[in-house]
Design a protein around this motif. Sequence first.
Motif, PDB file in Angstrom:
ATOM      1  N   ALA A   1       0.831  -1.205   0.000  1.00 15.81           N
ATOM      2  CA  ALA A   1       0.000   0.000   0.000  1.00 15.81           C
ATOM      3  C   ALA A   1       0.867   1.258   0.000  1.00 15.81           C
ATOM      4  O   ALA A   1       0.534   2.257  -0.645  1.00 15.81           O
ATOM      5  CB  ALA A   1      -0.931  -0.017   1.202  1.00 15.81           C
ATOM      6  N   ALA A   2       1.989   1.196   0.732  1.00 13.49           N
ATOM      7  CA  ALA A   2       2.868   2.361   0.819  1.00 13.49           C
ATOM      8  C   ALA A   2       3.435   2.733  -0.541  1.00 13.49           C
ATOM      9  O   ALA A   2       3.512   3.919  -0.898  1.00 13.49           O
ATOM     10  CB  ALA A   2       3.997   2.084   1.806  1.00 13.49           C
ATOM     11  N   ARG A   3       3.837   1.748  -1.320  1.00 14.27           N
ATOM     12  CA  ARG A   3       4.405   2.058  -2.638  1.00 14.27           C
ATOM     13  C   ARG A   3       3.321   2.550  -3.599  1.00 14.27           C
ATOM     14  O   ARG A   3       3.570   3.487  -4.367  1.00 14.27           O
ATOM     15  CB  ARG A   3       5.108   0.828  -3.215  1.00 14.27           C
ATOM     16  N   TRP A   4       2.145   1.965  -3.563  1.00 14.01           N
ATOM     17  CA  TRP A   4       1.065   2.465  -4.397  1.00 14.01           C
ATOM     18  C   TRP A   4       0.772   3.935  -4.073  1.00 14.01           C
ATOM     19  O   TRP A   4       0.594   4.760  -4.968  1.00 14.01           O
ATOM     20  CB  TRP A   4      -0.197   1.630  -4.199  1.00 14.01           C
ATOM     21  N   LYS A   5       0.718   4.249  -2.791  1.00 12.72           N
ATOM     22  CA  LYS A   5       0.445   5.621  -2.366  1.00 12.72           C
ATOM     23  C   LYS A   5       1.551   6.571  -2.843  1.00 12.72           C
ATOM     24  O   LYS A   5       1.279   7.662  -3.367  1.00 12.72           O
ATOM     25  CB  LYS A   5       0.320   5.675  -0.852  1.00 12.72           C
ATOM     26  N   SER A   6       2.798   6.139  -2.677  1.00 16.14           N
ATOM     27  CA  SER A   6       3.927   6.968  -3.073  1.00 16.14           C
ATOM     28  C   SER A   6       3.931   7.206  -4.580  1.00 16.14           C
ATOM     29  O   SER A   6       4.152   8.341  -5.046  1.00 16.14           O
ATOM     30  CB  SER A   6       5.238   6.305  -2.642  1.00 16.14           C
ATOM     31  N   PHE A   7       3.686   6.155  -5.369  1.00 21.23           N
ATOM     32  CA  PHE A   7       3.673   6.301  -6.818  1.00 21.23           C
ATOM     33  C   PHE A   7       2.549   7.237  -7.262  1.00 21.23           C
ATOM     34  O   PHE A   7       2.755   8.133  -8.091  1.00 21.23           O
ATOM     35  CB  PHE A   7       3.512   4.936  -7.479  1.00 21.23           C
ATOM     36  N   TYR A   8       1.375   7.046  -6.669  1.00 19.18           N
ATOM     37  CA  TYR A   8       0.256   7.923  -7.018  1.00 19.18           C
ATOM     38  C   TYR A   8       0.582   9.376  -6.699  1.00 19.18           C
ATOM     39  O   TYR A   8       0.366  10.275  -7.530  1.00 19.18           O
ATOM     40  CB  TYR A   8      -1.009   7.505  -6.273  1.00 19.18           C
ATOM     41  N   GLU A   9       1.113   9.627  -5.523  1.00 14.42           N
ATOM     42  CA  GLU A   9       1.401  11.010  -5.129  1.00 14.42           C
ATOM     43  C   GLU A   9       2.463  11.644  -6.030  1.00 14.42           C
ATOM     44  O   GLU A   9       2.378  12.824  -6.376  1.00 14.42           O
ATOM     45  CB  GLU A   9       1.831  11.047  -3.666  1.00 14.42           C
ATOM     46  N   THR A  10       3.460  10.845  -6.423  1.00 17.02           N
ATOM     47  CA  THR A  10       4.486  11.353  -7.335  1.00 17.02           C
ATOM     48  C   THR A  10       3.883  11.741  -8.670  1.00 17.02           C
ATOM     49  O   THR A  10       4.142  12.833  -9.207  1.00 17.02           O
ATOM     50  CB  THR A  10       5.590  10.305  -7.551  1.00 17.02           C
ATOM     51  N   MET A  11       3.046  10.872  -9.221  1.00 21.85           N
ATOM     52  CA  MET A  11       2.423  11.147 -10.518  1.00 21.85           C
ATOM     53  C   MET A  11       1.389  12.270 -10.426  1.00 21.85           C
ATOM     54  O   MET A  11       1.227  13.051 -11.359  1.00 21.85           O
ATOM     55  CB  MET A  11       1.786   9.875 -11.062  1.00 21.85           C
ATOM     56  N   ARG A  12       0.746  12.377  -9.290  1.00 22.04           N
ATOM     57  CA  ARG A  12      -0.185  13.494  -9.070  1.00 22.04           C
ATOM     58  C   ARG A  12       0.580  14.808  -9.046  1.00 22.04           C
ATOM     59  O   ARG A  12       0.167  15.798  -9.674  1.00 22.04           O
ATOM     60  CB  ARG A  12      -0.923  13.286  -7.748  1.00 22.04           C
ATOM     61  N   ASP A  13       1.699  14.814  -8.348  1.00 21.66           N
ATOM     62  CA  ASP A  13       2.450  16.046  -8.183  1.00 21.66           C
ATOM     63  C   ASP A  13       3.090  16.528  -9.484  1.00 21.66           C
ATOM     64  O   ASP A  13       3.380  17.728  -9.619  1.00 21.66           O
ATOM     65  CB  ASP A  13       3.530  15.869  -7.109  1.00 21.66           C
ATOM     66  N   VAL A  14       3.312  15.630 -10.438  1.00 19.36           N
ATOM     67  CA  VAL A  14       3.890  16.056 -11.720  1.00 19.36           C
ATOM     68  C   VAL A  14       2.805  16.236 -12.780  1.00 19.36           C
ATOM     69  O   VAL A  14       3.105  16.456 -13.957  1.00 19.36           O
ATOM     70  CB  VAL A  14       4.965  15.062 -12.217  1.00 19.36           C
ATOM     71  N   GLY A  15       1.543  16.131 -12.366  1.00 16.56           N
ATOM     72  CA  GLY A  15       0.436  16.443 -13.248  1.00 16.56           C
ATOM     73  C   GLY A  15      -0.048  15.335 -14.153  1.00 16.56           C
ATOM     74  O   GLY A  15      -0.855  15.572 -15.062  1.00 16.56           O
ATOM     75  N   VAL A  16       0.382  14.100 -13.911  1.00 16.64           N
ATOM     76  CA  VAL A  16      -0.050  12.980 -14.752  1.00 16.64           C
ATOM     77  C   VAL A  16      -1.400  12.432 -14.301  1.00 16.64           C
ATOM     78  O   VAL A  16      -2.272  12.122 -15.123  1.00 16.64           O
ATOM     79  CB  VAL A  16       1.005  11.858 -14.748  1.00 16.64           C
TER      80      VAL A  16
END
Length: 336
Positions: free
Chosen positions: A298-313
């Motif tokens: 769950a931690a990696r899914w959350k981290s990946f989502y937040e990274t992609m959210r923050d770069v506008g994807v």
Amino acid sequence: MRYRIERRALLSGAAGLALVPVGASRPRAQALDKVSFQTNWRAQAEHGGYYHAVANGLYRKHGIECDLRMGGPQQNPAQLLLAGRVDMIMSNGFQALSYAREGIPFLCIGAIMQKDPQILMAHPGVGNDSFPAMKGKPILIGASGRVTYWPFLRAKFGFTDEQIRPYTFSVAPFLADKNTIMQGFVSSEPFLAIEQGVQPVVHLIADAGYENYNTTIDISRKMATEKKELVQRFVDASIEGWAEYLAGRNVDAANAMIRRDNPEMTDAKIAYAVKVMNERGIVQSGDALTAGIGAMTAARWKSFYETMRDVGVIPAGVDVEKAYSLDFVNKKVGLG
């Protein structure tokens, strides 16, 4: 926006019938549970674990007749899954986030590749020996890369869209100009360059912090709920197939099936891909080393989502927990 990886694929394999005794009477045939699995590109070593599970009877051992369907450039696995034409598909983390974003009742239940195999490839001896060194230089990037990993590189290393040049799905432009940098897959394009006498510098984007899960197993929530035991057997058999294939145990039949379905896959290409997958930890690294192949957290899914959210994807407000289930993995299958 829907996302799908543009890669290679597998085959359609068949299993037989299992004979079991019934009391003191003569044996009778018992039908196996049928499961169809759609891959995302033509047959290759990067799908070898599934081939291995078919060729060596691992699915049959788990009571499954696996219809392993090879993908290709004219197919969209996600559309086939949503239309109910296939039980499961091979995909990636972006597709799972798309299910959650759009409120579609499908999800990811396992990630065979812990590292996305996407790379940037450069010539040796020209100074492109790191991601920061490639800032401001022309790079051949395809359409899918521009809306997935490129925004990550842009945010992390200061890349700009002015660097992008058209990617033609060929290494010819790379070979023609030693200053060319191009996208590729760690197990494929470098081999093509080596065949032509160029030992490329290979930058695995995953090693820069790009956390996209790849070669995932995606399925409907309905099947995951109503046929949970069957789905677990399929996942376990697939993981066993991957563990054996990457270890080089009894792989001849699997490789023969790969070559049959995709004659472009030579023994040398297959051997290189397996070697690089092992060396780079594409399948066996991170959480998979302790929780087993296919591991997710769950931690990696959350981290990946937040990274992609923050770069506008990916937009804000997506319930990332709806993108995946951890019910079928992290059980240490195939370890040891």
